[in-house]
Design a protein around this motif. Structure first.
Motif, PDB file in Angstrom:
ATOM      1  N   MET A   1       1.007  -0.976  -0.170  1.00 15.26           N
ATOM      2  CA  MET A   1      -0.250   0.075  -0.129  1.00 15.26           C
ATOM      3  C   MET A   1       0.306   0.810   0.397  1.00 15.26           C
ATOM      4  O   MET A   1       1.787   1.477   0.761  1.00 15.26           O
ATOM      5  N   PRO A   2       0.818   2.107  -0.970  1.00 14.08           N
ATOM      6  CA  PRO A   2       1.307   3.487  -0.710  1.00 14.08           C
ATOM      7  C   PRO A   2       1.231   4.182   0.002  1.00 14.08           C
ATOM      8  O   PRO A   2       0.212   4.308   1.076  1.00 14.08           O
ATOM      9  N   ASP A   3       2.331   4.909   0.527  1.00 17.10           N
ATOM     10  CA  ASP A   3       1.867   6.188   1.798  1.00 17.10           C
ATOM     11  C   ASP A   3       0.573   7.609   1.205  1.00 17.10           C
ATOM     12  O   ASP A   3       1.070   7.289   0.444  1.00 17.10           O
ATOM     13  N   GLN A   4       0.413   6.997   2.712  1.00 20.62           N
ATOM     14  CA  GLN A   4      -0.752   8.214   2.121  1.00 20.62           C
ATOM     15  C   GLN A   4      -0.921   9.383   2.941  1.00 20.62           C
ATOM     16  O   GLN A   4      -0.947   8.918   4.478  1.00 20.62           O
ATOM     17  N   LEU A   5      -1.470  11.134   2.215  1.00 20.71           N
ATOM     18  CA  LEU A   5      -1.164  12.114   3.673  1.00 20.71           C
ATOM     19  C   LEU A   5      -2.722  12.364   3.321  1.00 20.71           C
ATOM     20  O   LEU A   5      -2.832  13.099   2.319  1.00 20.71           O
ATOM     21  N   ILE A   6      -3.496  12.472   4.074  1.00 19.18           N
ATOM     22  CA  ILE A   6      -4.586  13.267   4.053  1.00 19.18           C
ATOM     23  C   ILE A   6      -4.594  14.695   5.357  1.00 19.18           C
ATOM     24  O   ILE A   6      -4.912  14.450   6.008  1.00 19.18           O
ATOM     25  N   TYR A   7      -5.815  15.689   4.211  1.00 17.11           N
ATOM     26  CA  TYR A   7      -5.888  16.961   5.195  1.00 17.11           C
ATOM     27  C   TYR A   7      -7.302  17.297   5.107  1.00 17.11           C
ATOM     28  O   TYR A   7      -7.748  17.692   4.210  1.00 17.11           O
ATOM     29  N   ALA A   8      -7.730  17.536   6.152  1.00 17.02           N
ATOM     30  CA  ALA A   8      -9.220  17.516   6.499  1.00 17.02           C
ATOM     31  C   ALA A   8     -10.161  18.661   7.213  1.00 17.02           C
ATOM     32  O   ALA A   8      -9.098  18.881   8.069  1.00 17.02           O
ATOM     33  N   THR A   9     -11.405  18.935   6.615  1.00 18.05           N
ATOM     34  CA  THR A   9     -12.018  19.814   7.954  1.00 18.05           C
ATOM     35  C   THR A   9     -12.832  19.411   9.204  1.00 18.05           C
ATOM     36  O   THR A   9     -13.374  17.856   8.378  1.00 18.05           O
ATOM     37  N   GLY A  10     -13.234  19.356   9.830  1.00 18.99           N
ATOM     38  CA  GLY A  10     -14.108  18.355  10.594  1.00 18.99           C
ATOM     39  C   GLY A  10     -15.157  19.227  11.046  1.00 18.99           C
ATOM     40  O   GLY A  10     -14.704  20.838  12.090  1.00 18.99           O
ATOM     41  N   ALA A  11     -16.022  19.058  11.696  1.00 14.38           N
ATOM     42  CA  ALA A  11     -17.228  19.604  12.665  1.00 14.38           C
ATOM     43  C   ALA A  11     -17.495  20.817  11.793  1.00 14.38           C
ATOM     44  O   ALA A  11     -17.609  22.113  12.489  1.00 14.38           O
ATOM     45  N   GLY A  12     -17.663  21.177  10.711  1.00 15.93           N
ATOM     46  CA  GLY A  12     -18.236  22.603  10.017  1.00 15.93           C
ATOM     47  C   GLY A  12     -16.931  23.287   9.983  1.00 15.93           C
ATOM     48  O   GLY A  12     -17.555  24.272  10.970  1.00 15.93           O
ATOM     49  N   ASN A  13     -15.994  22.915   9.743  1.00 18.39           N
ATOM     50  CA  ASN A  13     -14.826  23.793   9.663  1.00 18.39           C
ATOM     51  C   ASN A  13     -14.261  24.078  11.589  1.00 18.39           C
ATOM     52  O   ASN A  13     -13.548  25.376  11.628  1.00 18.39           O
ATOM     53  N   GLN A  14     -14.701  23.465  12.759  1.00 17.77           N
ATOM     54  CA  GLN A  14     -14.305  23.765  13.923  1.00 17.77           C
ATOM     55  C   GLN A  14     -12.658  23.198  13.785  1.00 17.77           C
ATOM     56  O   GLN A  14     -11.875  23.393  15.207  1.00 17.77           O
ATOM     57  N   LEU A  15     -12.521  22.192  12.894  1.00 17.82           N
ATOM     58  CA  LEU A  15     -11.351  21.211  13.615  1.00 17.82           C
ATOM     59  C   LEU A  15     -10.735  20.979  12.011  1.00 17.82           C
ATOM     60  O   LEU A  15     -11.016  21.311  11.273  1.00 17.82           O
ATOM     61  N   ARG A  16      -9.030  21.068  11.704  1.00 18.48           N
ATOM     62  CA  ARG A  16      -8.624  21.183  11.033  1.00 18.48           C
ATOM     63  C   ARG A  16      -7.687  19.399  11.109  1.00 18.48           C
ATOM     64  O   ARG A  16      -7.223  19.212  12.382  1.00 18.48           O
ATOM     65  N   CYS A  17      -7.895  18.363  10.483  1.00 16.22           N
ATOM     66  CA  CYS A  17      -7.297  17.182  11.276  1.00 16.22           C
ATOM     67  C   CYS A  17      -6.259  16.677   9.738  1.00 16.22           C
ATOM     68  O   CYS A  17      -6.731  17.598   8.626  1.00 16.22           O
ATOM     69  N   VAL A  18      -5.650  16.011  10.060  1.00 20.05           N
ATOM     70  CA  VAL A  18      -4.695  15.781   9.041  1.00 20.05           C
ATOM     71  C   VAL A  18      -3.970  14.422   9.563  1.00 20.05           C
ATOM     72  O   VAL A  18      -4.304  13.526  10.899  1.00 20.05           O
ATOM     73  N   ALA A  19      -3.783  12.785   8.633  1.00 19.78           N
ATOM     74  CA  ALA A  19      -3.565  11.751   8.905  1.00 19.78           C
ATOM     75  C   ALA A  19      -2.997  11.811   8.063  1.00 19.78           C
ATOM     76  O   ALA A  19      -2.459  11.877   6.703  1.00 19.78           O
ATOM     77  N   ALA A  20      -2.360  10.210   8.374  1.00 17.29           N
ATOM     78  CA  ALA A  20      -1.000  10.048   7.461  1.00 17.29           C
ATOM     79  C   ALA A  20      -0.579   8.497   8.061  1.00 17.29           C
ATOM     80  O   ALA A  20      -0.213   7.731   9.092  1.00 17.29           O
ATOM     81  N   VAL A  21      -0.241   7.473   6.623  1.00 15.07           N
ATOM     82  CA  VAL A  21      -0.175   5.849   6.806  1.00 15.07           C
ATOM     83  C   VAL A  21       2.468   6.634   5.875  1.00 15.07           C
ATOM     84  O   VAL A  21       1.562   7.090   5.037  1.00 15.07           O
ATOM     85  N   THR A  22       2.653   6.511   6.641  1.00 13.37           N
ATOM     86  CA  THR A  22       4.037   6.284   6.331  1.00 13.37           C
ATOM     87  C   THR A  22       4.488   5.592   6.124  1.00 13.37           C
ATOM     88  O   THR A  22       6.218   5.302   6.180  1.00 13.37           O
ATOM     89  N   THR A  23       4.290   4.402   6.438  1.00 20.64           N
ATOM     90  CA  THR A  23       5.382   3.299   6.357  1.00 20.64           C
ATOM     91  C   THR A  23       6.488   2.948   5.668  1.00 20.64           C
ATOM     92  O   THR A  23       7.787   2.456   6.085  1.00 20.64           O
ATOM     93  N   ASN A  24       6.109   2.854   4.285  1.00 22.21           N
ATOM     94  CA  ASN A  24       7.270   3.178   3.002  1.00 22.21           C
ATOM     95  C   ASN A  24       8.441   4.458   3.247  1.00 22.21           C
ATOM     96  O   ASN A  24       9.810   3.945   3.369  1.00 22.21           O
TER      97      ASN A  24
END
Ligand code: ZN
Length: 313
Positions: A1-24
């Motif tokens: 599985m390739p590494d992946q990073l996502i950038y999102a907002t949550g709770a109607g722009n009240q949250l800034r969210c980032v998550a990543a899988v960085t195994t490789n």
């Protein structure tokens, strides 16, 4: 599985969210620096943390996360840009603990010890645009990396954040450990799953949201467990923030990328004094430069050095 990073907002722009899988990319960094298991976990967490923090930067900006530790690992450094490129190293890749801690994990805290965490953001330096860099620092309070980054964000940048980072190492069954090693050896451990998340409260976020997120995190499996289970970055965020209200803004493939090159190695030697270059030519008939960040070596020949000397005339 390739590494992946996502950038999102949550709770109607009240949250800034980032998550990543960085195994490789973490496996590549550990291979390059030949890190022992506990150092691999520390480096993997820091590289992933650098990417999480770097995801919110502007185009030409760069972030450097520097754990200046008084434990045996020395320094842990990760430098990331907003495009998902990261590079980094530890001063002592052989820093290791043979014992697991009470949670059955490598005792990162034991190799880190105390010290200071420095975070530096600079912009456009590489292309000659010089803006005063922003630098913040906090004492290392946990030594587990993720908690220290959350502490830094709260204290130095006044951003209330939850940060979770996990590195899973497993025994590689394809390696026989060599003739002279026992059947189970730390050398047979491989980086098998790495990733993390960061959730930040944006200004004006409701107080109740903080409690909700804290509640979700308490109920969620440990980050390492989520990574082991093969969750994607989006699934990790859904676990932490909840399925509703997440809007993915960007998705990219993070990678280990260094800016060093043979040309840069030549430039570094060109900047030395004539005496030093003549000395290298006489003693070593050349020069070898090794990049701290990626452990790549560049061999300059006698002809290269003669050319540099000729240009100095
Ligand atoms: Zn390099």
């Amino acid at each position: 599985m390739p590494d992946q990073l996502i950038y999102a907002t949550g709770a109607g722009n009240q949250l800034r969210c980032v998550a990543a899988v960085t195994t490789n990319l973490v496996a590549e960094a550990c291979r390059r620096h030949r890190t022992f298991p506990t150092s691999s976990v520390a480096l993997g967490r820091t590289l992933t943390g650098g990417l999480l923090l770097g995801s919110g930067l502007k185009d030409l900006e760069k972030i450097t996360v520097h754990f200046h530790c008084d434990g045996p690992i020395g320094n842990i450094i990760a430098q990331a840009d907003p495009r998902g490129n990261v590079r980094g190293y530890v001063s002592n890749p052989e820093a290791d603990t043979t014992a697991m801690n009470a949670h059955g994990k490598f005792d990162v805290r034991a190799v880190v010890g105390g010290g200071t965490l420095y975070v530096t953001r600079d912009a456009g330096f590489e292309i000659g645009l010089f803006k005063e860099p922003y630098r913040g620092s906090v004492p290392i309070v946990s030594g587990e990396i993720g908690e220290d980054l959350a502490y830094y964000l709260a204290k130095s940048e006044q951003i209330n954040s939850a940060v979770g980072i996990g590195v899973l190492m497993t025994v590689d069954p394809s390696s026989d450990g060599g003739d002279h090693q026992p059947e189970f050896s730390l050398d047979r451990l491989r980086v098998s799953a790495v990733g993390g998340f960061m959730v930040q409260m944006l200004p004006g976020a409701e107080e109740s949201l903080i409690a909700q997120i804290e509640h979700n995190i308490k109920r969620a499996p440990h980050t390492t467990e989520m990574i082991r289970a093969g969750l994607t970055p989006l699934q990790i965020l859904e676990t932490v923030v909840g399925k509703t209200g997440l809007t993915v803004l960007e998705e990219r493939e993070p990678r280990f990328l260094c800016q060093c090159s043979r040309e840069r190695a030549l430039l570094i030697v060109s900047a030395l004094g004539r005496d030093e270059v003549e000395d290298m030519l006489e003693k070593d008939k050349g020069a070898e430069l090794t990049c701290h960040f990626c452990n790549e070596s560049y061999r300059l020949t006698a002809a290269d050095l003669n050319e540099i000397l000729a240009e100095k005339d």
